[in-house]
Design a protein around this motif. Structure first.
Motif, PDB file in Angstrom:
ATOM      1  N   THR A   1       0.836  -1.196   0.000  1.00 36.20           N
ATOM      2  CA  THR A   1       0.000   0.000   0.000  1.00 36.20           C
ATOM      3  C   THR A   1       0.875   1.252   0.000  1.00 36.20           C
ATOM      4  O   THR A   1       1.930   1.290   0.630  1.00 36.20           O
ATOM      5  CB  THR A   1      -0.941   0.060   1.218  1.00 36.20           C
ATOM      6  N   PHE A   2       0.418   2.258  -0.733  1.00 34.81           N
ATOM      7  CA  PHE A   2       1.039   3.579  -0.730  1.00 34.81           C
ATOM      8  C   PHE A   2       0.177   4.488   0.144  1.00 34.81           C
ATOM      9  O   PHE A   2      -1.051   4.379   0.133  1.00 34.81           O
ATOM     10  CB  PHE A   2       1.073   4.177  -2.139  1.00 34.81           C
ATOM     11  N   ASP A   3       0.778   5.408   0.849  1.00 36.52           N
ATOM     12  CA  ASP A   3       0.024   6.390   1.618  1.00 36.52           C
ATOM     13  C   ASP A   3      -0.783   7.282   0.678  1.00 36.52           C
ATOM     14  O   ASP A   3      -0.624   7.228  -0.548  1.00 36.52           O
ATOM     15  CB  ASP A   3       0.960   7.247   2.469  1.00 36.52           C
ATOM     16  N   ASP A   4      -1.635   8.148   1.253  1.00 41.16           N
ATOM     17  CA  ASP A   4      -2.416   9.082   0.444  1.00 41.16           C
ATOM     18  C   ASP A   4      -1.508   9.929  -0.445  1.00 41.16           C
ATOM     19  O   ASP A   4      -0.381  10.246  -0.083  1.00 41.16           O
ATOM     20  CB  ASP A   4      -3.238   9.999   1.340  1.00 41.16           C
ATOM     21  N   TRP A   5      -2.052  10.301  -1.613  1.00 39.97           N
ATOM     22  CA  TRP A   5      -1.294  10.992  -2.649  1.00 39.97           C
ATOM     23  C   TRP A   5      -0.106  10.125  -3.053  1.00 39.97           C
ATOM     24  O   TRP A   5       1.057  10.480  -2.914  1.00 39.97           O
ATOM     25  CB  TRP A   5      -0.868  12.397  -2.201  1.00 39.97           C
ATOM     26  N   PHE A   6      -0.455   8.957  -3.566  1.00 40.97           N
ATOM     27  CA  PHE A   6       0.492   7.879  -3.835  1.00 40.97           C
ATOM     28  C   PHE A   6       1.710   8.303  -4.639  1.00 40.97           C
ATOM     29  O   PHE A   6       2.803   7.778  -4.448  1.00 40.97           O
ATOM     30  CB  PHE A   6      -0.216   6.734  -4.579  1.00 40.97           C
ATOM     31  N   PHE A   7       1.540   9.229  -5.563  1.00 43.52           N
ATOM     32  CA  PHE A   7       2.639   9.578  -6.471  1.00 43.52           C
ATOM     33  C   PHE A   7       3.711  10.422  -5.796  1.00 43.52           C
ATOM     34  O   PHE A   7       4.855  10.476  -6.262  1.00 43.52           O
ATOM     35  CB  PHE A   7       2.105  10.307  -7.714  1.00 43.52           C
ATOM     36  N   CYS A   8       3.370  11.066  -4.678  1.00 36.09           N
ATOM     37  CA  CYS A   8       4.354  11.916  -3.999  1.00 36.09           C
ATOM     38  C   CYS A   8       4.375  11.673  -2.494  1.00 36.09           C
ATOM     39  O   CYS A   8       4.898  12.491  -1.741  1.00 36.09           O
ATOM     40  CB  CYS A   8       4.084  13.388  -4.292  1.00 36.09           C
ATOM     41  N   CYS A   9       3.812  10.564  -2.039  1.00 31.45           N
ATOM     42  CA  CYS A   9       3.778  10.277  -0.604  1.00 31.45           C
ATOM     43  C   CYS A   9       5.165   9.873  -0.105  1.00 31.45           C
ATOM     44  O   CYS A   9       6.097   9.674  -0.890  1.00 31.45           O
ATOM     45  CB  CYS A   9       2.754   9.190  -0.294  1.00 31.45           C
TER      46      CYS A   9
END
Length: 323
Positions: free
Chosen positions: A249-257
């Protein structure tokens, strides 16, 4: 090119140019030497803000400066093709904001020209240079989650309508797909491959005739990837990659988290990694450009031509399904 200092020029002075300028000023071995705008006052103001020694009225004037090694293009999408060609005509290496062009024909022409002239050329897809993204790729390539079954990644937030903003103005290349949908599609291809078996999509146009919102699903045999993107719906904009043996899982705002988490098949956390930005996150992209130029590379291994072309062709298919 084997230089201790890589001299950057910036073409245009908008929002994204300011973020990139701050990163260049932060990276050791990179120097922001010049900035160009159609309006000299705008270029001079930008130069003063970021302590840039040279400012130019008109893009050609900066391209003529023999001291500049690479130009970052931050103009609206509809201008990219001509702007990149101009840089190449003067022998300048280029990093160009995404989407590099509005279609694959223009993209292929620019790549061919870069190769003919022996120049470095890279799409400014900063997500693919960031450590959290590279960490997720490493976990996947090590087989930590097994074969991917599903990816869900959204990039959708409410943006106040302004008919003069490049995000909405069609003659400037406005397109939610090209501007924000490109991020999840780029992620999908990085993990599932550049050639989906099936593409299903829906684009919703707004007041200016440009696409303001959309959905896309890519199918790869037993796995699929899906996204909601655009300017009308506020979303968490995180990402989950589900495999046979676990998930990432990526944190919120995956592209710049800053954070990614690895889970096992029983939903237990195996590993959690966070990476704080040293500047604003664009520094990784700047470092990749400097590394490539010093090593004499004409193409980035993190953002190769093949990936940029594949993403553009997927987006072209989406456009053909809707317009």
């Amino acid at each position: 090119m084997d230089k201790r200092i890589i001299n950057f020029g910036i073409m245009a002075t908008g929002r994204i140019a300011k973020s990139f300028a701050a990163a260049v000023n932060y990276v050791e071995g990179a120097k922001l030497l010049g900035v160009a705008s159609r309006n000299l006052c705008s270029a001079m103001k930008f130069a003063d803000e970021f302590k840039i020694p040279r400012s130019y009225q008109g893009y050609e004037e900066m391209c003529k400066d023999n001291d500049i090694d690479v130009i970052y293009i931050a103009t609206p999408t509809a201008c990219h093709y001509e702007n990149v060609r101009l840089c190449f005509e003067y022998g300048k290496n280029v990093i160009c904001e995404k989407a590099v062009t509005e279609n694959s024909r223009e993209l292929m022409e620019l790549i061919t020209l870069a190769k003919e002239k022996g120049l470095f050329f890279m799409e400014a897809m900063w997500m693919k240079c960031r450590p959290h993204f590279l960490q997720a790729l490493e976990w996947f390539r090590e087989g930590k989650i097994g074969k991917i079954k599903m990816i869900k990644s959204d990039f959708s937030s409410v943006v106040k309508f302004d008919e003069n903003d490049r995000l909405f103005k069609k003659d400037l290349g406005a397109s939610a797909l090209l501007d924000v949908g490109i991020y999840p599609i780029t992620l999908f291809t990085a993990f599932l491959g550049n050639y989906p078996e099936k593409i299903t999509s829906r684009l919703h146009t707004g007041k200016t005739g440009a696409d303001f919102d959309g959905t896309v699903t890519l199918e790869y045999g037993e796995g699929f990837a899906t996204s909601v993107f655009g300017y009308s719906i506020e979303n968490h904009n995180n990402c989950v990659i589900v495999g046979e043996k676990g998930r990432i899982t990526f944190d919120d705002w995956f592209f710049c988290c800053e954070g990614v988490t690895l889970f096992d098949e029983y939903a237990q956390v195996v590993e959690r990694k966070t990476f704080s930005n040293a500047c604003n996150g664009y520094e990784y992209e700047v470092e990749e450009v400097c590394k490539c130029l010093r090593e004499g590379r004409l193409e980035s291994e993190l953002i190769p031509y093949e990936d940029t072309i594949a993403t553009m062709k997927i987006m072209e298919t989406v456009f053909s399904q809707n317009f």
